[in-house]
Enzyme design. Structure first.
Site: not given
Length: 255
Positions: A61, A106, A109, A129
């Site tokens: 992110a 991300g 993911e 994270e």
């Protein structure tokens, strides 16, 4: 545009293009959802490659953007974040992630949303994270344990550590490791082969597997049975069986 959809010979490439690290900011997330839905609708897209370029898949992110968001802002944004990734996971066609360099947070993911993952020898994957005082928020706590098992997923999520390509392969986080310069070529070849397959049967296979993973075995068998029987109404089934009888296995050509 931070994400582009390029289509050739039945293969759609969802190309992340936000140098230098393909950080997944809000605009990129929204564009990703838009193009995933377009790939779902388009009949000329029969398989999909997710690619970040030769140097990096996606490093996660946009932390500076997230740092400026308070609790209220993230409550309002978190669903849209997940929806963008879910739109990729629900493309009803074969999807392969071509992973080079970093696929973190991300980025990891996003790779998890694919059906198959081909990584370069230079790839590094992880869910860091926890090092920010957070947990994965775009599906990592759900898709990662479904892929590699809960204890291995917890190790990666709890520690936030990165794994290199060879360990990712051993964990089952990626499915094939190739030289970095061959990642896109091999991912495209995987997608192109399936782009020439029976599209309805491939869609049925993907939906049966994905739905079955979310439910009990009896319900999963019902899903499978319904799809299996339903395919007997398709031209692809007629074409495939006729070719088998007349020419032998593996020679059918599908439209």
């Amino acid at each position: 545009m931070t994400v582009n959809l390029e289509v050739a010979e039945g293969v759609g490439t969802l190309r992340l293009d936000r140098p230098p690290m393909n950080a997944l900011d809000v605009a990129t997330q929204d564009r990703l959802k838009e193009l995933a839905e377009e790939a779902t609708r388009r009949e000329d897209v029969r398989a999909v490659v997710i690619y970040g370029g030769e140097k990096v898949f996606a490093a996660g992110a946009d932390i500076k953007e997230m740092q400026a968001m308070d609790h209220t802002a993230m409550v309002l944004r978190a669903r849209a974040l997940q929806d963008a990734f879910t739109a990729v996971a629900r493309i009803p066609k074969p999807v392969v992630a071509a992973v080079t360099g970093y696929a973190l947070g991300g980025g990891c993911e996003l790779a998890l949303c694919a059906d198959y993952r081909i990584a370069g020898e230079n790839a590094k994957l992880g869910q860091p994270e926890i090092l920010l005082g957070l947990i994965p928020g775009a599906g990592g706590t759900q898709r990662l344990p479904r892929l590699i098992g809960p204890s291995k997923a917890k190790d990666l999520i709890f520690t936030g550590r990165m794994v290199k390509a060879d360990e990712a392969l051993a964990l089952g986080l990626v499915d094939r490791v190739v030289p970095a310069g061959e990642v896109y070529e091999q991912a495209h070849a995987w997608a192109a082969r399936l782009a020439h397959g029976p599209s309805l049967a491939l869609r049925a296979a993907k939906e049966a597997v994905d739905a079955g993973l979310e439910t009990d075995i009896d319900t999963g068998l019902t899903v499978e049975r319904n799809w299996f029987a339903g395919l007997f109404a398709t031209e692809d089934r007629e074409r495939g069986m006729r070719s088998f009888v007349e020419e032998g296995p593996g020679k059918a050509k599908f439209l």
